[in-house]
Design an enzyme around this catalytic site. Structure first.
Site, PDB file in Angstrom:
ATOM      1  N   ASP A  67       0.835  -1.201   0.000  1.00  0.00           N
ATOM      2  CA  ASP A  67       0.000   0.000   0.000  1.00  0.00           C
ATOM      3  C   ASP A  67       0.869   1.249   0.000  1.00  0.00           C
ATOM      4  O   ASP A  67       0.898   2.022   0.971  1.00  0.00           O
ATOM      5  CB  ASP A  67      -0.948  -0.017   1.191  1.00  0.00           C
ATOM      6  CG  ASP A  67      -1.970  -1.140   1.098  1.00  0.00           C
ATOM      7  OD1 ASP A  67      -2.349  -1.493  -0.046  1.00  0.00           O
ATOM      8  OD2 ASP A  67      -2.384  -1.664   2.138  1.00  0.00           O
ATOM      9  N   LYS A 105       0.586  -7.982  -2.997  1.00  0.00           N
ATOM     10  CA  LYS A 105      -0.602  -7.384  -3.616  1.00  0.00           C
ATOM     11  C   LYS A 105      -0.277  -5.976  -4.102  1.00  0.00           C
ATOM     12  O   LYS A 105       0.264  -5.163  -3.359  1.00  0.00           O
ATOM     13  CB  LYS A 105      -1.766  -7.328  -2.625  1.00  0.00           C
ATOM     14  CG  LYS A 105      -3.047  -6.729  -3.228  1.00  0.00           C
ATOM     15  CD  LYS A 105      -4.195  -6.741  -2.245  1.00  0.00           C
ATOM     16  CE  LYS A 105      -4.163  -5.580  -1.273  1.00  0.00           C
ATOM     17  NZ  LYS A 105      -4.524  -4.279  -1.926  1.00  0.00           N
ATOM     18  N   ASP A 127      -4.828  -6.239  -7.554  1.00  0.00           N
ATOM     19  CA  ASP A 127      -6.096  -5.920  -6.892  1.00  0.00           C
ATOM     20  C   ASP A 127      -6.707  -4.659  -7.504  1.00  0.00           C
ATOM     21  O   ASP A 127      -6.616  -3.569  -6.934  1.00  0.00           O
ATOM     22  CB  ASP A 127      -5.819  -5.731  -5.393  1.00  0.00           C
ATOM     23  CG  ASP A 127      -7.053  -5.348  -4.599  1.00  0.00           C
ATOM     24  OD1 ASP A 127      -8.171  -5.662  -5.041  1.00  0.00           O
ATOM     25  OD2 ASP A 127      -6.887  -4.724  -3.529  1.00  0.00           O
ATOM     26  N   LYS A 181     -10.061  -4.685  -8.834  1.00  0.00           N
ATOM     27  CA  LYS A 181     -11.512  -4.722  -8.575  1.00  0.00           C
ATOM     28  C   LYS A 181     -12.320  -4.212  -9.774  1.00  0.00           C
ATOM     29  O   LYS A 181     -13.121  -3.278  -9.653  1.00  0.00           O
ATOM     30  CB  LYS A 181     -11.857  -3.906  -7.329  1.00  0.00           C
ATOM     31  CG  LYS A 181     -11.202  -4.380  -6.044  1.00  0.00           C
ATOM     32  CD  LYS A 181     -11.677  -3.546  -4.852  1.00  0.00           C
ATOM     33  CE  LYS A 181     -11.036  -3.975  -3.553  1.00  0.00           C
ATOM     34  NZ  LYS A 181      -9.616  -3.578  -3.457  1.00  0.00           N
ATOM     35  N   PHE A 182     -12.168  -4.841 -10.913  1.00  0.00           N
ATOM     36  CA  PHE A 182     -12.894  -4.392 -12.107  1.00  0.00           C
ATOM     37  C   PHE A 182     -14.405  -4.489 -11.903  1.00  0.00           C
ATOM     38  O   PHE A 182     -14.927  -5.457 -11.349  1.00  0.00           O
ATOM     39  CB  PHE A 182     -12.489  -5.240 -13.318  1.00  0.00           C
ATOM     40  CG  PHE A 182     -11.060  -5.057 -13.732  1.00  0.00           C
ATOM     41  CD1 PHE A 182     -10.551  -3.799 -14.022  1.00  0.00           C
ATOM     42  CD2 PHE A 182     -10.210  -6.146 -13.838  1.00  0.00           C
ATOM     43  CE1 PHE A 182      -9.232  -3.620 -14.402  1.00  0.00           C
ATOM     44  CE2 PHE A 182      -8.883  -5.986 -14.224  1.00  0.00           C
ATOM     45  CZ  PHE A 182      -8.397  -4.724 -14.506  1.00  0.00           C
ATOM     46  N   ASP A 242     -17.593  -3.140 -14.449  1.00  0.00           N
ATOM     47  CA  ASP A 242     -18.035  -2.381 -15.618  1.00  0.00           C
ATOM     48  C   ASP A 242     -18.947  -3.289 -16.436  1.00  0.00           C
ATOM     49  O   ASP A 242     -19.335  -4.373 -15.966  1.00  0.00           O
ATOM     50  CB  ASP A 242     -16.816  -1.920 -16.439  1.00  0.00           C
ATOM     51  CG  ASP A 242     -17.053  -0.587 -17.148  1.00  0.00           C
ATOM     52  OD1 ASP A 242     -18.097  -0.461 -17.823  1.00  0.00           O
ATOM     53  OD2 ASP A 242     -16.209   0.314 -17.020  1.00  0.00           O
ATOM     54  N   ILE A 243     -19.276  -2.890 -17.651  1.00  0.00           N
ATOM     55  CA  ILE A 243     -20.089  -3.760 -18.494  1.00  0.00           C
ATOM     56  C   ILE A 243     -19.279  -5.014 -18.837  1.00  0.00           C
ATOM     57  O   ILE A 243     -18.039  -4.985 -18.834  1.00  0.00           O
ATOM     58  CB  ILE A 243     -20.562  -3.029 -19.769  1.00  0.00           C
ATOM     59  CG1 ILE A 243     -19.366  -2.623 -20.631  1.00  0.00           C
ATOM     60  CG2 ILE A 243     -21.418  -1.818 -19.399  1.00  0.00           C
ATOM     61  CD1 ILE A 243     -19.784  -2.038 -21.978  1.00  0.00           C
ATOM     62  N   THR A 282     -14.323  -4.864   3.414  1.00  0.00           N
ATOM     63  CA  THR A 282     -14.187  -4.969   4.871  1.00  0.00           C
ATOM     64  C   THR A 282     -14.216  -3.617   5.567  1.00  0.00           C
ATOM     65  O   THR A 282     -14.257  -3.550   6.795  1.00  0.00           O
ATOM     66  CB  THR A 282     -12.890  -5.708   5.250  1.00  0.00           C
ATOM     67  OG1 THR A 282     -11.793  -5.118   4.563  1.00  0.00           O
ATOM     68  CG2 THR A 282     -12.984  -7.184   4.894  1.00  0.00           C
ATOM     69  N   ARG A 307      -1.009  -2.834   6.679  1.00  0.00           N
ATOM     70  CA  ARG A 307      -0.371  -1.941   7.636  1.00  0.00           C
ATOM     71  C   ARG A 307       0.347  -2.643   8.774  1.00  0.00           C
ATOM     72  O   ARG A 307       1.325  -2.116   9.301  1.00  0.00           O
ATOM     73  CB  ARG A 307      -1.423  -0.978   8.200  1.00  0.00           C
ATOM     74  CG  ARG A 307      -1.997  -0.050   7.147  1.00  0.00           C
ATOM     75  CD  ARG A 307      -3.178   0.723   7.667  1.00  0.00           C
ATOM     76  NE  ARG A 307      -3.956   1.299   6.567  1.00  0.00           N
ATOM     77  CZ  ARG A 307      -5.118   1.881   6.707  1.00  0.00           C
ATOM     78  NH1 ARG A 307      -5.652   1.991   7.903  1.00  0.00           N
ATOM     79  NH2 ARG A 307      -5.761   2.364   5.664  1.00  0.00           N
TER      80      ARG A 307
END
Length: 232
Positions: free
Chosen positions: A10, A32, A59, A61-62, A64-65, A118, A209
């Site tokens: 991150d 990730k 990661d 997170k698609f 869409d159509i 989450t 984290r």
């Protein structure tokens, strides 16, 4: 259990991500790469991490159509990543299109559906107009993902026992929101410790984290593996 720990890089830029990756070992964790890091550093960073020997969970997170998601999934699969994800709330046709886009790959990535983030609470679902509880909605979306041919879902470990009891044993459960005992929950609402997640049925633990924010990230990763009774 083989290499269940996924360290979430991150960071905003590649140098920080690579600096941490070079201190870790592919035998001790996977990595990730999320939206911010991928947006700033692109496929080149993914390739660098893979050259270091790491399996990469991309990661993004698609959502869409169906045709657009299928094309995006196909494009990132060409990077050789280990795991990719889509939002299960995109529906059956979208998830099925994503799964079909991977059929031509001899070594395709795992395709995972995101259920309920989450960071979200019951009140958040109410605000969005849903009448289901978090657990009910996670179960609905996970069942839809399984029926659409996905390999698993992202869920909280709090929902993992219900999913494990109702879905096939080889359906993967990927759990974010993992914190070592004593760590702050940050912006997560549904958090558990590594041992609690595994005992609940999680296959892979996404830990950010507690490792990346630690004064000694390598020691923090070792603590996680010790808690899971994994060799160091």
């Amino acid at each position: 259990m083989s290499n269940p720990v996924i360290v979430a890089l991150d960071y905003a830029r590649a140098p920080e991500a690579l600096s941490l990756a070079q201190r870790l070992s592919p035998e001790s964790c996977r990595l990730k790469v999320g939206k911010e890091l991928f947006a700033s550093s692109g496929p080149e960073l993914v390739e660098e991490l893979q050259k270091l020997g790491f399996d990469v969970f991309l990661d993004l997170k698609f959502h869409d159509i169906p045709n657009t998601v299928a094309g995006a999934v196909r494009a990132v699969a060409n990077l050789g990543v280990w795991m990719i994800n889509v939002h299960a709330s995109g529906g059956r046709r979208m998830m099925s299109a994503a799964r079909e886009a991977l059929e031509a790959f001899s070594h395709r990535p795992l395709l995972i559906g995101v259920t309920v983030l989450t960071s979200m609470s019951e009140q958040d679902l109410i605000d969005l107009g849903y009448e289901e509880s978090v657990e009910q909605r996670v179960m609905r979306l996970a069942s839809m993902a399984a029926e659409s041919g996905l390999d698993g879902v992202v869920c909280s470990a709090l929902e993992a026992p219900t999913l494990r009891a109702n879905l096939d044993d080889d359906f993967r459960l990927v759990t974010p929101g993992i914190r070592l005992a004593g760590d702050s929950a940050g912006d997560q609402r549904r958090v558990v410790t590594p041992a609690m997640a595994v005992s609940s049925g999680s296959d892979y633990l996404v830990i950010g984290r507690s490792i990346t924010g630690a004064a000694d990230p390598l020691h923090a990763l070792q603590r996680v593996r010790q808690e899971l009774n994994l060799s160091l």
